[in-house]
Scaffold this active site. Structure first.
Site, PDB file in Angstrom:
ATOM      1  N   GLN A 285      -4.593  -5.124   7.150  1.00 25.72           N
ATOM      2  CA  GLN A 285      -5.631  -5.996   6.609  1.00 25.72           C
ATOM      3  C   GLN A 285      -5.601  -7.378   7.238  1.00 25.72           C
ATOM      4  O   GLN A 285      -6.454  -8.205   6.941  1.00 25.72           O
ATOM      5  CB  GLN A 285      -5.480  -6.138   5.082  1.00 25.72           C
ATOM      6  CG  GLN A 285      -5.600  -4.849   4.321  1.00 25.72           C
ATOM      7  CD  GLN A 285      -7.027  -4.290   4.320  1.00 25.72           C
ATOM      8  OE1 GLN A 285      -7.998  -4.963   4.637  1.00 25.72           O
ATOM      9  NE2 GLN A 285      -7.150  -3.027   3.941  1.00 25.72           N
TER      10      GLN A 285
ATOM     11  N   HIS B 290       0.868  -1.187   0.000  1.00 24.68           N
ATOM     12  CA  HIS B 290       0.000   0.000   0.000  1.00 24.68           C
ATOM     13  C   HIS B 290       0.906   1.239   0.000  1.00 24.68           C
ATOM     14  O   HIS B 290       2.034   1.183   0.524  1.00 24.68           O
ATOM     15  CB  HIS B 290      -0.835  -0.050   1.288  1.00 24.68           C
ATOM     16  CG  HIS B 290      -1.887   0.997   1.429  1.00 24.68           C
ATOM     17  ND1 HIS B 290      -1.607   2.293   1.789  1.00 24.68           N
ATOM     18  CD2 HIS B 290      -3.232   0.937   1.274  1.00 24.68           C
ATOM     19  CE1 HIS B 290      -2.746   2.983   1.860  1.00 24.68           C
ATOM     20  NE2 HIS B 290      -3.748   2.189   1.551  1.00 24.68           N
TER      21      HIS B 290
ATOM     22  N   LYS C  21     -10.315   0.021  10.377  1.00 28.20           N
ATOM     23  CA  LYS C  21     -10.573  -1.208   9.591  1.00 28.20           C
ATOM     24  C   LYS C  21     -10.895  -2.375  10.521  1.00 28.20           C
ATOM     25  O   LYS C  21     -11.392  -3.402  10.083  1.00 28.20           O
ATOM     26  CB  LYS C  21      -9.356  -1.564   8.731  1.00 28.20           C
ATOM     27  CG  LYS C  21      -9.056  -0.521   7.655  1.00 28.20           C
ATOM     28  CD  LYS C  21      -7.905  -0.955   6.795  1.00 28.20           C
ATOM     29  CE  LYS C  21      -7.237   0.184   6.066  1.00 28.20           C
ATOM     30  NZ  LYS C  21      -7.995   0.713   4.949  1.00 28.20           N
TER      31      LYS C  21
ATOM     32  N   CYS D 256      -4.798   2.457  -3.626  1.00 28.70           N
ATOM     33  CA  CYS D 256      -3.550   2.963  -3.038  1.00 28.70           C
ATOM     34  C   CYS D 256      -2.399   1.985  -3.258  1.00 28.70           C
ATOM     35  O   CYS D 256      -1.514   1.833  -2.394  1.00 28.70           O
ATOM     36  CB  CYS D 256      -3.693   3.274  -1.546  1.00 28.70           C
ATOM     37  SG  CYS D 256      -4.847   4.595  -1.220  1.00 28.70           S
TER      38      CYS D 256
ATOM     39  N   ASP E 218       3.089  -4.469   8.023  1.00 23.08           N
ATOM     40  CA  ASP E 218       1.869  -3.668   7.957  1.00 23.08           C
ATOM     41  C   ASP E 218       0.703  -4.643   8.091  1.00 23.08           C
ATOM     42  O   ASP E 218       0.375  -5.365   7.154  1.00 23.08           O
ATOM     43  CB  ASP E 218       1.835  -2.924   6.609  1.00 23.08           C
ATOM     44  CG  ASP E 218       0.523  -2.194   6.383  1.00 23.08           C
ATOM     45  OD1 ASP E 218      -0.355  -2.244   7.263  1.00 23.08           O
ATOM     46  OD2 ASP E 218       0.377  -1.573   5.309  1.00 23.08           O
TER      47      ASP E 218
HETATM   48  C1  LIG Z   1      -2.519  -2.666   3.819  1.00 23.36           C
HETATM   49  C2  LIG Z   1      -2.822  -1.264   4.248  1.00 23.36           C
HETATM   50  N1  LIG Z   1      -1.867  -0.538   4.838  1.00 23.36           N
HETATM   51  C3  LIG Z   1      -2.078   0.710   5.245  1.00 23.36           C
HETATM   52  C4  LIG Z   1      -3.286   1.323   5.052  1.00 23.36           C
HETATM   53  C5  LIG Z   1      -3.460   2.736   5.514  1.00 23.36           C
HETATM   54  O1  LIG Z   1      -4.455   2.838   6.478  1.00 23.36           O
HETATM   55  P1  LIG Z   1      -4.768   4.272   7.070  1.00 23.36           P
HETATM   56  O2  LIG Z   1      -5.185   5.122   5.893  1.00 23.36           O
HETATM   57  O3  LIG Z   1      -5.887   4.047   8.028  1.00 23.36           O
HETATM   58  O4  LIG Z   1      -3.535   4.765   7.701  1.00 23.36           O
HETATM   59  C6  LIG Z   1      -4.311   0.631   4.420  1.00 23.36           C
HETATM   60  C7  LIG Z   1      -5.598   1.283   4.120  1.00 23.36           C
HETATM   61  O5  LIG Z   1      -6.219   1.027   3.103  1.00 23.36           O
HETATM   62  C8  LIG Z   1      -4.081  -0.703   4.008  1.00 23.36           C
HETATM   63  O6  LIG Z   1      -5.029  -1.418   3.424  1.00 23.36           O
END
Ligand SMILES: Cc1ncc(COP(=O)(O)O)c(C=O)c1O
Length: 401
Positions: free
Chosen positions: A198, A116, A221, A359, A195
């Site tokens: 998900q 992402h 999420k 993203c 990260d």
């Molecule tokens: C895998 C992953 N990492 C990071 C993020 C970023 O999340 P946030 O915008 O809440 O910081 C997302 C959000 O879509 C994501 O799916």
């Protein structure tokens, strides 16, 4: 389960809402909404500072939420749980605090093709500031990480591996234990950041057992409020890192000549945090503990099988992320229509999906596409939601082809 989520009781364009965008943000159960409301109505005050009852009680609720989140992640020391704004801030914190202190020009950070933007751009900012080099581990056509190529990219200058646990765009589950072990076997000094935005949503995760050094996720999420996220790091590592931001509540003593800082988590929580939101996130993990993450994962796997069976019946769809290890995310394009046109028709049918690059622009480039249609499942997803998606797609196909 669906009955626990008040927003899902509504109709959308005259139909029951099939909310299939949980990977972007999850709906909130009543238990979370009630916890946030209670945080403001029962005894609201700022935390950590007041000697009076409201402040003490709110501080206790805030710190109890930290403990519950630690337990949910399999972490025994709740001081290793840093509250941030979201996963994005958690990763930026590591880049700016650990990265700027420990990395220099020519040091390497190893990412994957499926990251992402939140796990790409902070490292690019660090690259601009320090001259570190970004290396990218490739994926196979089915979306799985090419582990051999990943291992071959580990080198004498590798200092950090930063990898997603579950791809938000493909649903692929990465073998983070193997990834971390390979890095540590190569050189025990390599740090591993995962990260988990998900992953914690879809399956049980014991974070220390993954063998990583940092684990980031975002509250909204995980059925919690917006504005709160988590960074986990081992206490020794966090306490050796300089603060990311300076301000109130993170200091031991401030003098104009010099300031000393508290240990983690306070050293990384400058200023008034998202108090009610953190308490709400505590309620979200309680809710998930009751649901049981093992059964959440089993239910979503069954839904995934059902979705693939139903969507396979529709001509002209091409699926991305078809490898075996998958969470409840289905990503596809249609030979007969653009994702955004299809998304708009699905909306008319009461089906909420995400379309676009999710993203993950480099990942889309890897597949030579602009974007996909992504249906992502949550606790409240039912087979009827997938039926609505399949029906909507058939309608879109008849309108667009
Ligand atoms: C895998 C992953 N990492 C990071 C993020 C970023 O999340 P946030 O915008 O809440 O910081 C997302 C959000 O879509 C994501 O799916």
């Amino acid at each position: 389960m669906k009955a626990d989520f008040p927003a899902l009781r509504q109709k959308m364009n005259g139909r029951s809402l099939a909310y299939l965008d949980t990977a972007a943000s999850a709906q909130k159960p009543q238990a979370v909404i009630d916890a946030v409301t209670r945080a403001y109505t029962d005894h609201y005050a700022n935390i950590h500072r007041g000697l009076y009852e409201f402040s003490q009680k709110t501080t206790a609720d805030f710190e109890a939420a930290r403990k519950r989140i630690a337990r949910f992640m399999g972490v025994s020391n709740e001081n290793e749980i840093v509250f941030t704004r979201n996963a994005t801030e958690s990763i930026n914190l590591v880049a700016q605090s650990w990265g700027r202190t420990n990395l220099k020009a020519g040091d390497e950070i190893l990412l994957t093709e499926m990251e992402h933007h939140a796990n790409i751009v902070p490292w690019q900012l660090l690259r601009d500031q320090t001259g570190v080099v970004l290396k990218i581990a490739p994926i196979f056509d089915d979306g799985a990480l090419d582990l051999e190529s990943y291992k071959n990219l580990l080198g004498p200058r590798t200092r950090l591996v930063a990898v997603t646990h579950v791809s938000n765009a493909l649903g692929i589950i990465n073998p983070v234990k193997k990834i971390a072990a390979a890095a540590k076997n190569f050189n025990s000094g390599i740090k591993v950041l995962v990260d988990g935005s998900q992953a914690v949503v879809h399956m049980p995760v014991n974070v220390p057992e993954t063998g990583c050094d940092f684990y980031a996720f975002t509250g909204h999420k995980l059925y919690g409020p917006t504005g709160v996220g988590v960074l986990w790091g081992r206490a020794e590592l966090l306490n050796a890192m300089p603060p990311y931001q300076g301000g109130g509540d993170m200091i031991e003593r401030v003098m104009f000549e010099k300031t000393t800082y508290k240990d983690a988590p306070a050293r990384f929580e400058a200023g008034t945090p998202a108090i009610a939101e953190a308490i709400g996130l505590g309620a979200a993990v309680d809710y998930l503990d009751k649901a049981g993450m093992k059964s959440v994962a089993a239910r979503e796997n069954a839904l995934l099988d059902y979705a693939m069976k139903e969507l396979d019946k529709i001509d002209g769809l091409r699926f991305y992320g078809t490898a075996k290890a998958k969470a409840g995310i289905v990503s596809f394009t249609a030979g007969w229509g653009h994702p955004s046109d299809i998304g708009m028709i699905l909306d008319q049918c009461g089906v909420a999906v995400r379309t676009g690059h999710h993203c993950c622009m480099p990942l889309m480039q890897r597949f030579g596409i602009d974007g996909t249609i992504r249906a992502s499942f949550g606790l409240y997803t039912e087979e009827s939601d997938i039926d609505a998606l399949a029906e909507g797609l058939k309608k879109a196909k008849s309108m667009l082809s």
